[in-house]
Scaffold this motif. Structure first.
Motif, mmCIF file in Angstrom:
data_model
loop_
_atom_site.group_PDB
_atom_site.id
_atom_site.type_symbol
_atom_site.label_atom_id
_atom_site.label_comp_id
_atom_site.label_asym_id
_atom_site.label_seq_id
_atom_site.Cartn_x
_atom_site.Cartn_y
_atom_site.Cartn_z
ATOM 1 N N GLY A 233 -6.908 -11.834 15.006
ATOM 2 C CA GLY A 233 -6.260 -13.122 15.227
ATOM 3 C C GLY A 233 -6.337 -13.599 16.665
ATOM 4 N N SER A 234 -6.007 -12.713 17.612
ATOM 5 C CA SER A 234 -5.998 -13.127 19.018
ATOM 6 C C SER A 234 -7.397 -13.540 19.466
ATOM 7 N N ASP B 257 -3.205 -22.497 13.071
ATOM 8 C CA ASP B 257 -3.238 -21.043 13.145
ATOM 9 C C ASP B 257 -2.721 -20.505 11.810
HETATM 10 N N1 PLP Z 1 -1.576 -15.953 15.262
HETATM 11 C C1 PLP Z 1 -0.515 -15.698 14.505
HETATM 12 C C2 PLP Z 1 0.197 -16.812 13.810
HETATM 13 C C3 PLP Z 1 -0.054 -14.379 14.345
HETATM 14 O O1 PLP Z 1 1.031 -14.122 13.618
HETATM 15 C C4 PLP Z 1 -0.777 -13.340 14.988
HETATM 16 C C5 PLP Z 1 -0.338 -11.946 14.835
HETATM 17 O O2 PLP Z 1 0.720 -11.649 14.311
HETATM 18 C C6 PLP Z 1 -1.883 -13.668 15.776
HETATM 19 C C7 PLP Z 1 -2.256 -14.984 15.887
HETATM 20 C C8 PLP Z 1 -2.640 -12.602 16.485
HETATM 21 O O3 PLP Z 1 -3.373 -11.818 15.600
HETATM 22 P P1 PLP Z 1 -3.839 -10.337 15.994
HETATM 23 O O4 PLP Z 1 -2.582 -9.534 16.151
HETATM 24 O O5 PLP Z 1 -4.716 -9.936 14.842
HETATM 25 O O6 PLP Z 1 -4.607 -10.442 17.257
#
Ligand code: PLP
Length: 416
Positions: free
Chosen positions: A110-111, A234
């Motif tokens: 996600g990040s 997102d």
């Molecule tokens: N965006 C949202 C809405 C999230 O809830 C998260 C993680 O919980 C992320 C981005 C980041 O994802 P990751 O932890 O896989 O990097």
């Protein structure tokens, strides 16, 4: 000499002095259930970190990973190179996407995907000659991961503090998460000619489980259209069935320019994420000899085994009709949460699909609620703003699901 330790792991989001000695080691899982190394079986009321959509212990996914690894663990997808699972997954996601004819960028989570989408949003306007459009807006209490861009646009202050600058990446600003007139004023203040994009979770997760406020996203889309601001949704939590459709944008009728996804695309069986990019944004990079290169790409973008895992995960979501099932489960969750109103120490309940939150009064220690639930066989989490979250696997039964809000109610009564 360095002190020896029995556990060298530095945990995420942990106050290390207080977690050591009370850590919980999960050793196995099946369906909606997890087992600890001391033999306890616990209901996974959190879907681990909102991601275990198809549930634990799916041998068919393990087999897909095994088969792919035997054939080719991975090959990068830089330049002219491709691998088959990456192409197959991109095509499948393009067909499922909440926009026409997208292109798909794959990442490791996600990040990563937030980073790619927000860089691309800025790049889009640079390329269009609108070079002042660099500011990225995000919502108060929003969470977009913890890479530098996600940290910079995060709406939870404690995740942003301590780095010597209010925004690791310059030119970001927060807007109200629920009042569209405030967003409109903020845009006027900053100047739309300076704004590249706004990033928003359709259903806010970590910030406290907030379904889309009435009229907010419609207003946001209107502002984005009028002021030529890209809308980046997102959907890291909401994608792949969690709110009763493949994407929340489809359930709520939103029209994003980009969609960020991760978590449910593999249900956690492999680290993978990505960005769905609408034609308006991808076309300049695909047309003509003088088209520029978008400088993205990670070693594991389009990881072949991760993509094979995602394909099998999507097969399961579709064949077991799990997004549709969420619409039924939502009725159970909402009824049980509504029944908590009036419970001592709770101030609100919120829900959308299979995401639920119980907001606690400031004087209630949410960690104690979580501990009580664990002692009674259920894993849930206390979110930063004293909201107990629940987002079990989409394969949870009605009775298992009902037990999650009930244990919160029992905890609140016991603690009162
Ligand atoms: N965006 C949202 C809405 C999230 O809830 C998260 C993680 O919980 C992320 C981005 C980041 O994802 P990751 O932890 O896989 O990097």
């Amino acid at each position: 000499m360095a002190q020896t330790s029995t556990n060298a792991l530095w945990s995420g989001q942990a106050h290390m002095p207080s977690v050591s000695g009370s850590q919980v080691t999960i050793v196995s899982g099946k369906g909606a259930w997890l087992t600890t190394d001391d033999g306890r079986t616990l209901l996974d009321g959190a879907g681990v970190l909102w991601h275990a959509n198809v549930g634990h212990g799916r041998e068919e996914i393990a087999k897909a990973a095994y088969d792919q690894m035997c054939e080719l663990e991975t090959h990068h997808v830089f330049g002219r190179f491709l691998n088959r699972p990456a192409v197959a997954l991109a095509n499948r996601l393009a067909a499922l996407a909440p926009m026409g004819d997208p292109r798909v960028i794959l990442t490791s989570g996600g990040s990563d995907s937030v980073d790619v989408a927000l860089k691309l949003a800025r790049r889009h306007w640079q390329l269009a000659g609108r070079t002042s459009k660099t500011v990225v807006l995000s919502r108060d209490h929003g969470y977009h991961g913890l890479h530098a861009f996600g940290t910079s646009v995060g709406g939870l202050a404690f995740n942003r503090e301590g780095y010597g600058t209010p925004s690791l990446i310059p030119e970001t600003a927060r807007v109200s998460h629920d009042r569209i007139d405030d967003v409109s004023h903020r845009i006027a203040e900053i100047g739309p000619e300076n704004i590249a994009a706004i990033i928003a979770e359709p259903v806010m997760g970590t910030g406290g489980v907030y379904p889309p406020p009435l009229g907010y996203f419609e207003g946001l889309q209107d502002l984005c259209r009028r002021h030529e601001i890209l809308l980046v949704l997102d959907e890291v939590i909401t994608g792949f069935g969690r709110v009763g459709a493949m994407f929340a944008a489809q359930r709520y009728g939103f029209e994003p320019d980009m969609v960020v996804f991760a978590k449910g695309v593999t249900s956690g069986y492999a680290p993978l994420g990505g960005v769905l990019v609408s034609p308006r944004v991808w076309q300049p990079f695909f047309d003509g000899d003088d088209a520029p290169v978008f400088r993205h790409g990670l070693t594991y973008s389009g990881h072949a085994t991760g993509c094979a895992v995602a394909m099998k995960n999507l097969d399961i979501l579709e064949s077991e009709r799990l997004p549709e099932r969420v619409l039924d489960l939502e009725n159970v969750l909402s009824a049980e949460l509504e029944a908590l109103r009036g419970c001592p120490g709770m101030t609100d309940v919120r829900y959308a699909g299979l995401m639920g939150g119980v907001e606690l009064a400031p004087e209630v220690d949410g960690d104690k609620v979580v501990r009580y639930a664990e002692e009674h066989g259920v894993i849930i989490r206390n979110l930063p703003r004293n909201v107990i979250m629940m987002s079990p696997p989409l394969v949870v039964t009605d009775d298992e699901l009902a037990s999650i809000p009930r244990v919160v109610g029992a905890a609140l009564r016991a603690l009162a």
